[in-house]
Design a protein around this motif. Structure first.
Motif, PDB file in Angstrom:
ATOM      1  N   PRO A 184      -9.753  24.332  23.096  1.00 42.85           N
ATOM      2  CA  PRO A 184     -10.501  23.066  23.145  1.00 42.85           C
ATOM      3  C   PRO A 184     -12.004  23.319  23.190  1.00 42.85           C
ATOM      4  O   PRO A 184     -12.475  24.332  23.714  1.00 42.85           O
ATOM      5  CB  PRO A 184     -10.006  22.415  24.444  1.00 42.85           C
ATOM      6  CG  PRO A 184      -9.559  23.561  25.293  1.00 42.85           C
ATOM      7  CD  PRO A 184      -9.021  24.599  24.343  1.00 42.85           C
ATOM      8  N   THR A 185     -12.719  22.381  22.659  1.00 41.19           N
ATOM      9  CA  THR A 185     -14.173  22.460  22.705  1.00 41.19           C
ATOM     10  C   THR A 185     -14.669  22.039  24.092  1.00 41.19           C
ATOM     11  O   THR A 185     -13.891  21.618  24.955  1.00 41.19           O
ATOM     12  CB  THR A 185     -14.782  21.555  21.632  1.00 41.19           C
ATOM     13  OG1 THR A 185     -14.385  20.195  21.879  1.00 41.19           O
ATOM     14  CG2 THR A 185     -14.294  21.958  20.246  1.00 41.19           C
ATOM     15  N   GLU A 186     -15.964  22.151  24.300  1.00 40.55           N
ATOM     16  CA  GLU A 186     -16.524  21.774  25.596  1.00 40.55           C
ATOM     17  C   GLU A 186     -16.354  20.281  25.867  1.00 40.55           C
ATOM     18  O   GLU A 186     -16.121  19.867  27.002  1.00 40.55           O
ATOM     19  CB  GLU A 186     -18.005  22.156  25.646  1.00 40.55           C
ATOM     20  CG  GLU A 186     -18.266  23.656  25.604  1.00 40.55           C
ATOM     21  CD  GLU A 186     -17.681  24.369  26.814  1.00 40.55           C
ATOM     22  OE1 GLU A 186     -17.594  23.732  27.886  1.00 40.55           O
ATOM     23  OE2 GLU A 186     -17.298  25.538  26.687  1.00 40.55           O
ATOM     24  N   ILE A 187     -16.445  19.471  24.837  1.00 43.42           N
ATOM     25  CA  ILE A 187     -16.260  18.026  25.024  1.00 43.42           C
ATOM     26  C   ILE A 187     -14.811  17.717  25.381  1.00 43.42           C
ATOM     27  O   ILE A 187     -14.527  16.903  26.279  1.00 43.42           O
ATOM     28  CB  ILE A 187     -16.689  17.270  23.753  1.00 43.42           C
ATOM     29  CG1 ILE A 187     -18.180  17.499  23.489  1.00 43.42           C
ATOM     30  CG2 ILE A 187     -16.390  15.781  23.879  1.00 43.42           C
ATOM     31  CD1 ILE A 187     -18.687  16.841  22.227  1.00 43.42           C
ATOM     32  N   GLU A 188     -13.879  18.367  24.690  1.00 45.80           N
ATOM     33  CA  GLU A 188     -12.463  18.146  25.001  1.00 45.80           C
ATOM     34  C   GLU A 188     -12.127  18.637  26.409  1.00 45.80           C
ATOM     35  O   GLU A 188     -11.338  17.999  27.123  1.00 45.80           O
ATOM     36  CB  GLU A 188     -11.602  18.861  23.967  1.00 45.80           C
ATOM     37  CG  GLU A 188     -11.733  18.278  22.563  1.00 45.80           C
ATOM     38  CD  GLU A 188     -10.971  19.090  21.533  1.00 45.80           C
ATOM     39  OE1 GLU A 188     -10.871  18.637  20.387  1.00 45.80           O
ATOM     40  OE2 GLU A 188     -10.483  20.184  21.890  1.00 45.80           O
ATOM     41  N   ARG A 189     -12.704  19.742  26.817  1.00 48.68           N
ATOM     42  CA  ARG A 189     -12.460  20.217  28.185  1.00 48.68           C
ATOM     43  C   ARG A 189     -13.001  19.232  29.213  1.00 48.68           C
ATOM     44  O   ARG A 189     -12.388  19.002  30.258  1.00 48.68           O
ATOM     45  CB  ARG A 189     -13.124  21.577  28.377  1.00 48.68           C
ATOM     46  CG  ARG A 189     -12.455  22.716  27.638  1.00 48.68           C
ATOM     47  CD  ARG A 189     -13.107  24.030  28.000  1.00 48.68           C
ATOM     48  NE  ARG A 189     -13.042  24.249  29.443  1.00 48.68           N
ATOM     49  CZ  ARG A 189     -13.686  25.231  30.079  1.00 48.68           C
ATOM     50  NH1 ARG A 189     -14.455  26.055  29.386  1.00 48.68           N
ATOM     51  NH2 ARG A 189     -13.565  25.376  31.378  1.00 48.68           N
ATOM     52  N   GLY A 190     -14.138  18.632  28.928  1.00 47.59           N
ATOM     53  CA  GLY A 190     -14.677  17.631  29.846  1.00 47.59           C
ATOM     54  C   GLY A 190     -13.768  16.426  29.979  1.00 47.59           C
ATOM     55  O   GLY A 190     -13.550  15.911  31.093  1.00 47.59           O
ATOM     56  N   PHE A 191     -13.184  15.969  28.861  1.00 43.42           N
ATOM     57  CA  PHE A 191     -12.254  14.843  28.919  1.00 43.42           C
ATOM     58  C   PHE A 191     -10.991  15.209  29.694  1.00 43.42           C
ATOM     59  O   PHE A 191     -10.444  14.387  30.447  1.00 43.42           O
ATOM     60  CB  PHE A 191     -11.898  14.389  27.508  1.00 43.42           C
ATOM     61  CG  PHE A 191     -12.938  13.503  26.880  1.00 43.42           C
ATOM     62  CD1 PHE A 191     -13.282  12.291  27.452  1.00 43.42           C
ATOM     63  CD2 PHE A 191     -13.577  13.881  25.715  1.00 43.42           C
ATOM     64  CE1 PHE A 191     -14.246  11.479  26.884  1.00 43.42           C
ATOM     65  CE2 PHE A 191     -14.539  13.081  25.137  1.00 43.42           C
ATOM     66  CZ  PHE A 191     -14.878  11.873  25.723  1.00 43.42           C
ATOM     67  N   GLU A 192     -10.504  16.433  29.521  1.00 40.35           N
ATOM     68  CA  GLU A 192      -9.306  16.854  30.249  1.00 40.35           C
ATOM     69  C   GLU A 192      -9.556  16.904  31.753  1.00 40.35           C
ATOM     70  O   GLU A 192      -8.718  16.471  32.553  1.00 40.35           O
ATOM     71  CB  GLU A 192      -8.858  18.218  29.733  1.00 40.35           C
ATOM     72  CG  GLU A 192      -8.332  18.194  28.298  1.00 40.35           C
ATOM     73  CD  GLU A 192      -7.968  19.580  27.808  1.00 40.35           C
ATOM     74  OE1 GLU A 192      -8.161  20.548  28.589  1.00 40.35           O
ATOM     75  OE2 GLU A 192      -7.499  19.704  26.658  1.00 40.35           O
ATOM     76  N   ALA A 222      -7.683  14.579  34.589  1.00 42.28           N
ATOM     77  CA  ALA A 222      -6.983  15.160  35.738  1.00 42.28           C
ATOM     78  C   ALA A 222      -7.513  14.605  37.052  1.00 42.28           C
ATOM     79  O   ALA A 222      -6.751  14.363  37.994  1.00 42.28           O
ATOM     80  CB  ALA A 222      -7.131  16.683  35.701  1.00 42.28           C
ATOM     81  N   ALA A 223      -8.827  14.386  37.132  1.00 45.24           N
ATOM     82  CA  ALA A 223      -9.393  13.828  38.359  1.00 45.24           C
ATOM     83  C   ALA A 223      -8.935  12.389  38.578  1.00 45.24           C
ATOM     84  O   ALA A 223      -8.639  11.980  39.703  1.00 45.24           O
ATOM     85  CB  ALA A 223     -10.919  13.909  38.302  1.00 45.24           C
ATOM     86  N   LEU A 224      -8.847  11.607  37.503  1.00 41.44           N
ATOM     87  CA  LEU A 224      -8.375  10.227  37.650  1.00 41.44           C
ATOM     88  C   LEU A 224      -6.888  10.181  37.999  1.00 41.44           C
ATOM     89  O   LEU A 224      -6.443   9.302  38.748  1.00 41.44           O
ATOM     90  CB  LEU A 224      -8.633   9.456  36.350  1.00 41.44           C
ATOM     91  CG  LEU A 224     -10.108   9.233  35.987  1.00 41.44           C
ATOM     92  CD1 LEU A 224     -10.221   8.556  34.634  1.00 41.44           C
ATOM     93  CD2 LEU A 224     -10.800   8.397  37.056  1.00 41.44           C
ATOM     94  N   LYS A 225      -6.124  11.125  37.475  1.00 40.60           N
ATOM     95  CA  LYS A 225      -4.692  11.148  37.773  1.00 40.60           C
ATOM     96  C   LYS A 225      -4.424  11.524  39.220  1.00 40.60           C
ATOM     97  O   LYS A 225      -3.416  11.120  39.803  1.00 40.60           O
ATOM     98  CB  LYS A 225      -4.000  12.133  36.831  1.00 40.60           C
ATOM     99  CG  LYS A 225      -2.484  12.065  36.887  1.00 40.60           C
ATOM    100  CD  LYS A 225      -1.867  12.985  35.850  1.00 40.60           C
ATOM    101  CE  LYS A 225      -0.348  12.881  35.891  1.00 40.60           C
ATOM    102  NZ  LYS A 225       0.284  13.775  34.881  1.00 40.60           N
ATOM    103  N   SER A 274      -0.811  14.253  45.283  1.00 43.50           N
ATOM    104  CA  SER A 274      -1.834  15.082  44.658  1.00 43.50           C
ATOM    105  C   SER A 274      -3.089  15.225  45.498  1.00 43.50           C
ATOM    106  O   SER A 274      -4.028  15.881  45.083  1.00 43.50           O
ATOM    107  CB  SER A 274      -2.208  14.494  43.291  1.00 43.50           C
ATOM    108  OG  SER A 274      -2.651  13.153  43.458  1.00 43.50           O
ATOM    109  N   GLY A 275      -3.131  14.594  46.677  1.00 40.75           N
ATOM    110  CA  GLY A 275      -4.285  14.765  47.557  1.00 40.75           C
ATOM    111  C   GLY A 275      -5.479  13.936  47.162  1.00 40.75           C
ATOM    112  O   GLY A 275      -6.609  14.348  47.374  1.00 40.75           O
ATOM    113  N   GLY A 276      -5.266  12.760  46.563  1.00 37.83           N
ATOM    114  CA  GLY A 276      -6.369  11.917  46.156  1.00 37.83           C
ATOM    115  C   GLY A 276      -6.811  10.991  47.269  1.00 37.83           C
ATOM    116  O   GLY A 276      -6.650  11.262  48.460  1.00 37.83           O
ATOM    117  N   ALA A 277      -7.366   9.838  46.869  1.00 38.38           N
ATOM    118  CA  ALA A 277      -7.860   8.885  47.856  1.00 38.38           C
ATOM    119  C   ALA A 277      -6.725   8.259  48.636  1.00 38.38           C
ATOM    120  O   ALA A 277      -6.866   7.918  49.806  1.00 38.38           O
ATOM    121  CB  ALA A 277      -8.687   7.801  47.158  1.00 38.38           C
ATOM    122  N   THR A 278      -5.527   8.088  47.989  1.00 34.17           N
ATOM    123  CA  THR A 278      -4.390   7.503  48.692  1.00 34.17           C
ATOM    124  C   THR A 278      -3.908   8.412  49.805  1.00 34.17           C
ATOM    125  O   THR A 278      -3.557   7.971  50.897  1.00 34.17           O
ATOM    126  CB  THR A 278      -3.253   7.233  47.698  1.00 34.17           C
ATOM    127  OG1 THR A 278      -3.765   6.474  46.611  1.00 34.17           O
ATOM    128  CG2 THR A 278      -2.127   6.473  48.363  1.00 34.17           C
TER     129      THR A 278
END
Length: 275
Positions: free
Chosen positions: A199-207, A211-214, A221-225
């Motif tokens: 993946p390019t740098e832009i694609e890595r940023g989207f991934e 993952a952070a939103l998921k 997963s240890g998020g806000a919930t």
């Protein structure tokens, strides 16, 4: 008998109130004018100094020579200008400055900064009158190659500098276009043969963003919930307290027993429409 006030006398504007004051003191004016008090409190500004009167011809200094006119004054010798060093500027600087003005994004192209070992001579390529095309230095020229090629055309082939620069830039753009098309075709051929590129740098940023939103979706997963599950105290207290007023004794007793006051689980909280 008092002398009559002459109205035809000419007065300077900044001295009218002073003359009026003298007339009042002498008794020539019985009552001050309506403007007198205002002008005395805020006197007018003094006039600027006048230019000196022009000197007559007989008062001018006499010329050294009899044939000179009386108004003629000897010409002053001009001072010798101070020595000033000229700005040091090379033709390469002018070509390089114009090139980056026409191609500003070329300054962001990565370059290798590895220095050669001392005593190792590097191959400079074709030079002199034999260098007639930019392609002779390679199919992927750099901006410095364009500068050197334009200067070579100007110095060795006696081409005007403006024409040499236009020729060098035109050949540089052609070689860059060829390389871009060749790179795109090579990528398509490699993918057709089964090659997989990372993946390019832009694609890595989207991934990473996905993952952070998921991680905020569930508590596992240890998020806000998950951070809200361990919350033991709530700032919201019930509107009505059951029982009678005990001055906090019941609260302290429950605290000693280990009971958590006002504990509200997340399952009992109603889900808002915005969530």
């Amino acid at each position: 008998m008092r002398p009559a006030l002459s109205l035809k006398a000419r007065r300077i504007a900044s001295q009218v109130h002073e003359a009026t004051s003298r007339l009042i003191q002498s008794g020539s004016l019985r009552e001050p004018p309506a403007w007198y008090s205002a002008v005395v409190d805020y006197p007018p500004l003094p006039l600027p100094p006048r230019a000196p009167p022009q000197r007559p011809d007989y008062d001018l200094p006499k010329a050294k020579h009899s044939h000179h006119h009386a108004h003629h004054t000897p010409q002053k010798h001009s001072r010798t200008p101070r020595p000033k060093a000229d700005a040091i500027e090379y033709p390469e600087d002018r070509i390089r400055r114009q090139f980056y003005m026409d191609h500003p994004f070329e300054a962001y192209r990565p370059r290798s900064l590895i220095e050669n070992a001392p005593g190792v001579e590097t191959y400079q390529g074709v030079t002199g009158a034999a260098w007639t095309r930019l392609r002779q230095r390679g199919r992927n020229p750099s901006p410095e190659d364009v500068v050197k090629f334009a200067l070579n055309l100007h110095d060795n082939l006696e081409v005007p500098l403006s024409e040499a620069y236009a020729t060098a830039v035109a050949q540089y753009r052609s070689l860059r276009s060829e390389r871009r098309v060749a790179t795109a075709v090579a990528v398509l051929e490699a993918e057709a043969m089964g090659a997989q590129f990372g993946p390019t740098e832009i694609e890595r940023g989207f991934e990473l963003e996905a993952a952070a939103l998921k991680s905020w979706e569930g508590a596992e997963s240890g998020g806000a919930t998950a951070a809200g599950v361990g919350k033991q105290w709530s700032a919201e207290a019930p509107g009505e307290f059951p029982g009678s007023w005990t001055r906090g004794q019941e609260y302290v007793a429950r605290w000693k027993e280990g009971v958590i006051p006002y504990n509200r689980s997340l399952e009992d909280e109603p889900m808002s429409e915005d969530a």
